[in-house]
Write an enzyme that holds these catalytic residues in place. Structure first.
Site, PDB file in Angstrom:
ATOM      1  N   ARG A  46       0.850  -1.194   0.000  1.00 37.02           N
ATOM      2  CA  ARG A  46       0.000   0.000   0.000  1.00 37.02           C
ATOM      3  C   ARG A  46       0.884   1.241   0.000  1.00 37.02           C
ATOM      4  O   ARG A  46       2.099   1.163   0.155  1.00 37.02           O
ATOM      5  CB  ARG A  46      -1.022  -0.019   1.148  1.00 37.02           C
ATOM      6  CG  ARG A  46      -0.623  -0.589   2.464  1.00 37.02           C
ATOM      7  CD  ARG A  46       0.350   0.175   3.289  1.00 37.02           C
ATOM      8  NE  ARG A  46       0.053   1.579   3.387  1.00 37.02           N
ATOM      9  CZ  ARG A  46       0.956   2.507   3.585  1.00 37.02           C
ATOM     10  NH1 ARG A  46       2.249   2.182   3.724  1.00 37.02           N
ATOM     11  NH2 ARG A  46       0.649   3.779   3.659  1.00 37.02           N
ATOM     12  N   GLY A  47       0.221   2.403  -0.142  1.00 35.88           N
ATOM     13  CA  GLY A  47       0.978   3.644  -0.348  1.00 35.88           C
ATOM     14  C   GLY A  47       1.082   3.832  -1.858  1.00 35.88           C
ATOM     15  O   GLY A  47       1.452   2.888  -2.579  1.00 35.88           O
ATOM     16  N   ALA A  48       0.734   5.051  -2.318  1.00 29.63           N
ATOM     17  CA  ALA A  48       0.578   5.264  -3.760  1.00 29.63           C
ATOM     18  C   ALA A  48       1.781   4.812  -4.612  1.00 29.63           C
ATOM     19  O   ALA A  48       1.618   4.015  -5.547  1.00 29.63           O
ATOM     20  CB  ALA A  48       0.236   6.730  -4.007  1.00 29.63           C
ATOM     21  N   GLN A 196      -2.091   2.866   9.867  1.00 30.27           N
ATOM     22  CA  GLN A 196      -0.813   2.936   9.139  1.00 30.27           C
ATOM     23  C   GLN A 196       0.226   3.771   9.898  1.00 30.27           C
ATOM     24  O   GLN A 196       1.425   3.536   9.769  1.00 30.27           O
ATOM     25  CB  GLN A 196      -1.024   3.540   7.741  1.00 30.27           C
ATOM     26  CG  GLN A 196      -1.749   2.644   6.768  1.00 30.27           C
ATOM     27  CD  GLN A 196      -3.246   2.905   6.774  1.00 30.27           C
ATOM     28  OE1 GLN A 196      -3.808   3.334   7.771  1.00 30.27           O
ATOM     29  NE2 GLN A 196      -3.905   2.632   5.667  1.00 30.27           N
ATOM     30  N   ASP A 237      -2.128  10.689  -2.508  1.00 29.26           N
ATOM     31  CA  ASP A 237      -2.547   9.639  -3.443  1.00 29.26           C
ATOM     32  C   ASP A 237      -2.879  10.176  -4.831  1.00 29.26           C
ATOM     33  O   ASP A 237      -2.774   9.460  -5.824  1.00 29.26           O
ATOM     34  CB  ASP A 237      -3.744   8.874  -2.882  1.00 29.26           C
ATOM     35  CG  ASP A 237      -3.254   7.901  -1.835  1.00 29.26           C
ATOM     36  OD1 ASP A 237      -3.049   8.320  -0.680  1.00 29.26           O
ATOM     37  OD2 ASP A 237      -3.013   6.733  -2.188  1.00 29.26           O
ATOM     38  N   LYS A 248      -4.804  10.024   2.772  1.00 29.78           N
ATOM     39  CA  LYS A 248      -5.482   9.201   3.778  1.00 29.78           C
ATOM     40  C   LYS A 248      -6.529   9.987   4.560  1.00 29.78           C
ATOM     41  O   LYS A 248      -6.306  11.148   4.910  1.00 29.78           O
ATOM     42  CB  LYS A 248      -4.404   8.625   4.709  1.00 29.78           C
ATOM     43  CG  LYS A 248      -4.885   7.766   5.848  1.00 29.78           C
ATOM     44  CD  LYS A 248      -5.794   6.624   5.430  1.00 29.78           C
ATOM     45  CE  LYS A 248      -5.212   5.760   4.324  1.00 29.78           C
ATOM     46  NZ  LYS A 248      -6.210   4.822   3.754  1.00 29.78           N
TER      47      LYS A 248
END
Ligand code: MRU
Length: 343
Positions: A46-48, A196, A237, A248
């Site tokens: 995860r994470g752009a 996160q 993102d 987020k």
């Protein structure tokens, strides 16, 4: 720790399963496209920027397994795989950017035999990752010019090494500053509902010996009011053409509080996160996830009334007027000038 890696010999993507952190460091060898989809959808990766890298490597591994010598049929199957992966998460621009870039390379080379197109795709996936490492480093260098030694920095979610390659985006100035003795004091929002900040940011910064303090999301205003924060730095993102951003859920609340206490609010994003086809923040598709993430996850027993209604957007939009600057690998931009980062 390597978030995502291409294992060329075994034709698979190796992913550090972030849902297991910080308790367990488990690597998954993923080959089937359904499992790449699942890893992105379930936030194992995860994470752009990391999603973009995983998708590029994933579509290559999938393409490499297409047993077909007819280029037209190969490209059709490639395109089916691309569309499938694009449906895994809607908000991060990098997912679409990476898959579009991979498809462009395949189509540009359609005169070549399929085995050579596969080689081009392999090189492109690796290049996307190398570029991400270089971009994060540059974001870190630019970002550091905005920060003073001994500053208090607040961050939300995880835009760290786990979310991108090596330095992360929002954490890049922090890591580079740490190497140079800046002595930052970082406050990490835990970032409900998937934590996160607690599970990933606090974990990776503490591992690097950085002074990090974990707070609940609803404490951000209080630490600002106490004068403990000199700058807020977050990841992103998607950046819309007008400079609004999606990040987020909770980011916009932090931005509003930062404005109240006159604290600069910086957004870090590689140019692969900018989407000129999305004109304004309100046009950014926002992922909505299962309400059980709010009512059940992390609790030993349910903490909300059985059957309660929930609303669980994974991201929110921060309008450009709350953003002091967007830091990219091309330099530091006023949000309304973000288009210049692509020229
Ligand atoms: O749902 P996630 O964990 O993928 O959300 C991640 C974020 O919102 C990050 O801040 C963003 O992707 C930037 S990562 C460098």
């Amino acid at each position: 720790m390597e978030t995502v890696r291409l294992d060329i010999e075994n034709n698979c993507v190796v992913i550090l399963d972030q849902t297991q952190l910080p308790g367990k460091e488990e690597y998954l060898n993923i080959r089937r496209i359904e499992d790449i989809y699942d890893a992105i959808y379930k936030l194992k990766v995860r994470g752009a920027p990391a999603i973009g890298v995983a998708a590029a490597m994933g579509i290559y591994v999938y393409a490499n397994d297409i047993n077909e010598e007819d280029t037209e049929i190969f490209l059709r199957k490639f395109s089916d795989g691309k569309k499938y992966l694009e449906a895994s998460r809607p908000t991060a621009r990098n997912l679409f950017w990476a898959l579009e870039r991979m498809e462009e390379r395949a189509v540009e080379n359609k005169e070549l035999p399929v085995k050579n197109i596969k080689k081009v795709l392999c090189e492109e996936a690796l290049k996307i990752q190398e570029e991400d490492i270089a971009s994060c480093r540059k974001i870190g260098e630019y970002g550091l010019t905005l920060l003073k030694k001994n500053s208090g920095i607040l961050t939300h979610c995880n835009a760290g090494a786990l979310a991108a390659s090596k330095y992360g985006t929002a954490t890049a100035p922090i890591y580079i500053g740490n190497e140079r003795g800046y002595n930052f004091k970082v406050f990490a929002d835990e970032t409900r509902p998937l934590l996160q900040g607690a599970r990933l940011t606090a974990f990776e910064l503490a591992n690097e010996g950085i002074d990090v303090t974990l707070i609940c999301d609803d404490m951000a205003g209080a630490v600002m009011k106490k004068g403990l924060i000199d700058a807020v730095i977050v990841g992103c993102d998607r950046v819309a053409a007008n400079g609004d951003i999606a990040n987020k859920i909770g980011t916009s609340m932090v931005a509003a509080a930062a404005r109240r206490y006159k604290i600069p609010f910086y957004v870090c994003a590689p140019s692969s996160t900018i989407d000129l086809n999305t004109l304004e923040g309100k046009d950014i598709p926002i992922e909505e996830r299962d309400g059980k993430e709010i009512t059940h996850l992390w609790y030993e027993k349910p903490m909300a009334p059985e059957g309660i209604k929930t609303f669980n957007p994974a991201f929110d939009v921060t309008e450009r007027d709350l953003i002091t600057a967007i830091i990219t690998e091309k330099g530091i931009f006023a949000p309304e000038k973000i288009k210049d980062a692509l020229t």
